[in-house]
Write an enzyme that holds these catalytic residues in place. Sequence first.
Site, PDB file in Angstrom:
ATOM      1  N   LYS A 114       0.846  -1.212   0.000  1.00 51.28           N
ATOM      2  CA  LYS A 114       0.000   0.000   0.000  1.00 51.28           C
ATOM      3  C   LYS A 114       0.874   1.253   0.000  1.00 51.28           C
ATOM      4  O   LYS A 114       0.566   2.235  -0.677  1.00 51.28           O
ATOM      5  CB  LYS A 114      -0.935   0.004   1.209  1.00 51.28           C
ATOM      6  CG  LYS A 114      -2.071  -0.993   1.104  1.00 51.28           C
ATOM      7  CD  LYS A 114      -3.249  -0.399   0.351  1.00 51.28           C
ATOM      8  CE  LYS A 114      -4.179  -1.401  -0.277  1.00 51.28           C
ATOM      9  NZ  LYS A 114      -4.733  -2.385   0.608  1.00 51.28           N
ATOM     10  N   LYS A 197      -3.667 -12.693  -8.018  1.00 50.02           N
ATOM     11  CA  LYS A 197      -4.996 -12.989  -7.479  1.00 50.02           C
ATOM     12  C   LYS A 197      -6.078 -12.053  -8.012  1.00 50.02           C
ATOM     13  O   LYS A 197      -5.799 -10.931  -8.427  1.00 50.02           O
ATOM     14  CB  LYS A 197      -4.960 -12.931  -5.963  1.00 50.02           C
ATOM     15  CG  LYS A 197      -4.714 -11.567  -5.406  1.00 50.02           C
ATOM     16  CD  LYS A 197      -5.075 -11.499  -3.924  1.00 50.02           C
ATOM     17  CE  LYS A 197      -4.966 -10.052  -3.470  1.00 50.02           C
ATOM     18  NZ  LYS A 197      -5.535  -9.766  -2.199  1.00 50.02           N
ATOM     19  N   LYS A 200      -9.989  -6.313  -6.847  1.00 55.42           N
ATOM     20  CA  LYS A 200     -10.620  -5.102  -7.399  1.00 55.42           C
ATOM     21  C   LYS A 200      -9.605  -4.052  -7.799  1.00 55.42           C
ATOM     22  O   LYS A 200      -9.844  -3.278  -8.714  1.00 55.42           O
ATOM     23  CB  LYS A 200     -11.486  -4.474  -6.317  1.00 55.42           C
ATOM     24  CG  LYS A 200     -12.835  -5.049  -6.269  1.00 55.42           C
ATOM     25  CD  LYS A 200     -13.783  -4.082  -5.587  1.00 55.42           C
ATOM     26  CE  LYS A 200     -15.159  -4.646  -5.613  1.00 55.42           C
ATOM     27  NZ  LYS A 200     -15.230  -6.073  -5.515  1.00 55.42           N
TER      28      LYS A 200
HETATM   29  P1  TYM Z   1     -10.683  -8.591   1.968  1.00 54.16           P
HETATM   30  O1  TYM Z   1     -11.885  -7.737   2.196  1.00 54.16           O
HETATM   31  O2  TYM Z   1      -9.631  -8.093   1.049  1.00 54.16           O
HETATM   32  O3  TYM Z   1     -11.118 -10.010   1.458  1.00 54.16           O
HETATM   33  C1  TYM Z   1     -12.118 -10.746   2.135  1.00 54.16           C
HETATM   34  C2  TYM Z   1     -11.817 -12.223   2.096  1.00 54.16           C
HETATM   35  O4  TYM Z   1     -11.719 -12.669   0.745  1.00 54.16           O
HETATM   36  C3  TYM Z   1     -10.484 -13.351   0.560  1.00 54.16           C
HETATM   37  N1  TYM Z   1      -9.995 -13.098  -0.809  1.00 54.16           N
HETATM   38  C4  TYM Z   1      -9.545 -14.058  -1.625  1.00 54.16           C
HETATM   39  N2  TYM Z   1      -9.430 -15.392  -1.461  1.00 54.16           N
HETATM   40  C5  TYM Z   1      -8.959 -16.113  -2.494  1.00 54.16           C
HETATM   41  N3  TYM Z   1      -8.608 -15.560  -3.684  1.00 54.16           N
HETATM   42  C6  TYM Z   1      -8.707 -14.232  -3.901  1.00 54.16           C
HETATM   43  N4  TYM Z   1      -8.391 -13.714  -5.078  1.00 54.16           N
HETATM   44  C7  TYM Z   1      -9.194 -13.414  -2.836  1.00 54.16           C
HETATM   45  N5  TYM Z   1      -9.420 -12.086  -2.713  1.00 54.16           N
HETATM   46  C8  TYM Z   1      -9.902 -11.906  -1.456  1.00 54.16           C
HETATM   47  C9  TYM Z   1      -9.543 -12.753   1.598  1.00 54.16           C
HETATM   48  O5  TYM Z   1      -8.463 -13.610   1.869  1.00 54.16           O
HETATM   49  C10 TYM Z   1     -10.480 -12.587   2.770  1.00 54.16           C
HETATM   50  O6  TYM Z   1     -10.630 -13.795   3.462  1.00 54.16           O
HETATM   51  N6  TYM Z   1      -8.176  -7.736   6.169  1.00 54.16           N
HETATM   52  C11 TYM Z   1      -9.260  -8.484   5.588  1.00 54.16           C
HETATM   53  C12 TYM Z   1     -10.609  -8.236   6.233  1.00 54.16           C
HETATM   54  C13 TYM Z   1     -10.608  -8.471   7.715  1.00 54.16           C
HETATM   55  C14 TYM Z   1     -10.584  -9.733   8.366  1.00 54.16           C
HETATM   56  C15 TYM Z   1     -10.593  -9.438   9.760  1.00 54.16           C
HETATM   57  C16 TYM Z   1     -10.581 -11.058   7.917  1.00 54.16           C
HETATM   58  C17 TYM Z   1     -10.622  -7.514   8.668  1.00 54.16           C
HETATM   59  N7  TYM Z   1     -10.618  -8.090   9.910  1.00 54.16           N
HETATM   60  C18 TYM Z   1     -10.593 -10.458  10.705  1.00 54.16           C
HETATM   61  C19 TYM Z   1     -10.559 -12.063   8.870  1.00 54.16           C
HETATM   62  C20 TYM Z   1     -10.565 -11.770  10.245  1.00 54.16           C
HETATM   63  C21 TYM Z   1      -9.373  -8.075   4.137  1.00 54.16           C
HETATM   64  O7  TYM Z   1      -8.988  -7.012   3.744  1.00 54.16           O
HETATM   65  O8  TYM Z   1     -10.033  -8.977   3.374  1.00 54.16           O
END
Ligand code: TYM
Length: 335
Positions: A114, A197, A200
């Site tokens: 980031k 991966k 967005k």
């Molecule tokens: P975020 O919002 O980017 O993504 C949400 C979930 O989707 C999974 N994910 C993917 N899995 C496989 N392939 C992909 N291309 C892919 N893109 C996204 C992410 O691994 C995630 O499980 N920091 C986290 C949100 C969060 C969180 C938490 C998660 C905040 N607090 C506590 C678990 C526990 C995030 O930005 O995910």
Amino acid sequence: MTKNSIVVSGIRPTGNLHLGNYMGAVKNFLKMQNEYNCFFFIADYHSLTTHPNPMDLHQNVRQVLAEYLACGLDPEKCTLYIQSDLPQIPELYLLLNMHAYKGELERVSSFKEKARTQPDNINAGLLTYPVLMAADIIIHRAGLVPVGKDQEQHLEMARTFGNRFNRMYSIDLFPEPQAFNYGGELVKIPGLQGGGKMSKSDGDNNVINLVDEPEKLRKKIMKAVSDSGPTEPNSAPSQSAQNLFDLMATVSSPETLNFFKEAHANCNIRYGDLKKQLAEDMIQFLTPIREKIQDIYADEAYLGKVAKLGAEKARESAEATLTEARKAIGFKRFF
Ligand code: TYM
């Protein structure tokens, strides 16, 4: 693994959920809600690092809530809530921040990434993002966290911060949370543009959204990056060909996938045919979800009821943990 394990996971409300979110996270949530004590939430505090405008933020939270429900999350089976409805989370975040060090936070890959891509907005929230995520998880004393592969390092940080708190205050309050996927391995769903991966941040053409209409899906998938075809029999697929196989594996039958893999091995694969088949299988998979999203999104009263119920249940669990943490620190009240 015991049946009474506590599960926590969340998704940031950055727009519509995509296939990566579904396969990496939500698919596991659906099964886990029948087997564990689950807390699933919308990580709206986390999305503030990129300064969304209030109207967008509000709509995106509503959208993810509707999408969670449309995918099959059941508020009777799991606790479904919005992160900012729990004041206990920022309080625990503050407590954990006192034992989170600049050096270790600066070494986190997502921070470095980031800092590179948004050099004009390297705010403190971005640096302490893993601390907030640790607070989300350990506030319910979770043992399992269903996430995609990209969250592995954040889970390691959550273990570090929980353990550190336990050690500092000689208390056995926080268990060690583990990343989880039913298949064993954490998954990484690839994007359509041939790279890593699905995400967005690489533009809408790279992602398959749960709400994408059939025509849009066909267009995006037909434009997916492939290669000029294998020239040697049984050669390893290129990254872009492998991505197409990986996407196919998520929604098509094993027979269909094998048919195209064999064609690749025999050097007579036609990527156009593969993409057409992938698009139709994707449409079949996503259509019932898309239709439900539209209905649920429109039902404001229902969404309000779900969010209120979830907030009440989640607050109770969070408050119980926070009370112990406050006591351990020495915040005892004499009045
Ligand atoms: P975020 O919002 O980017 O993504 C949400 C979930 O989707 C999974 N994910 C993917 N899995 C496989 N392939 C992909 N291309 C892919 N893109 C996204 C992410 O691994 C995630 O499980 N920091 C986290 C949100 C969060 C969180 C938490 C998660 C905040 N607090 C506590 C678990 C526990 C995030 O930005 O995910």
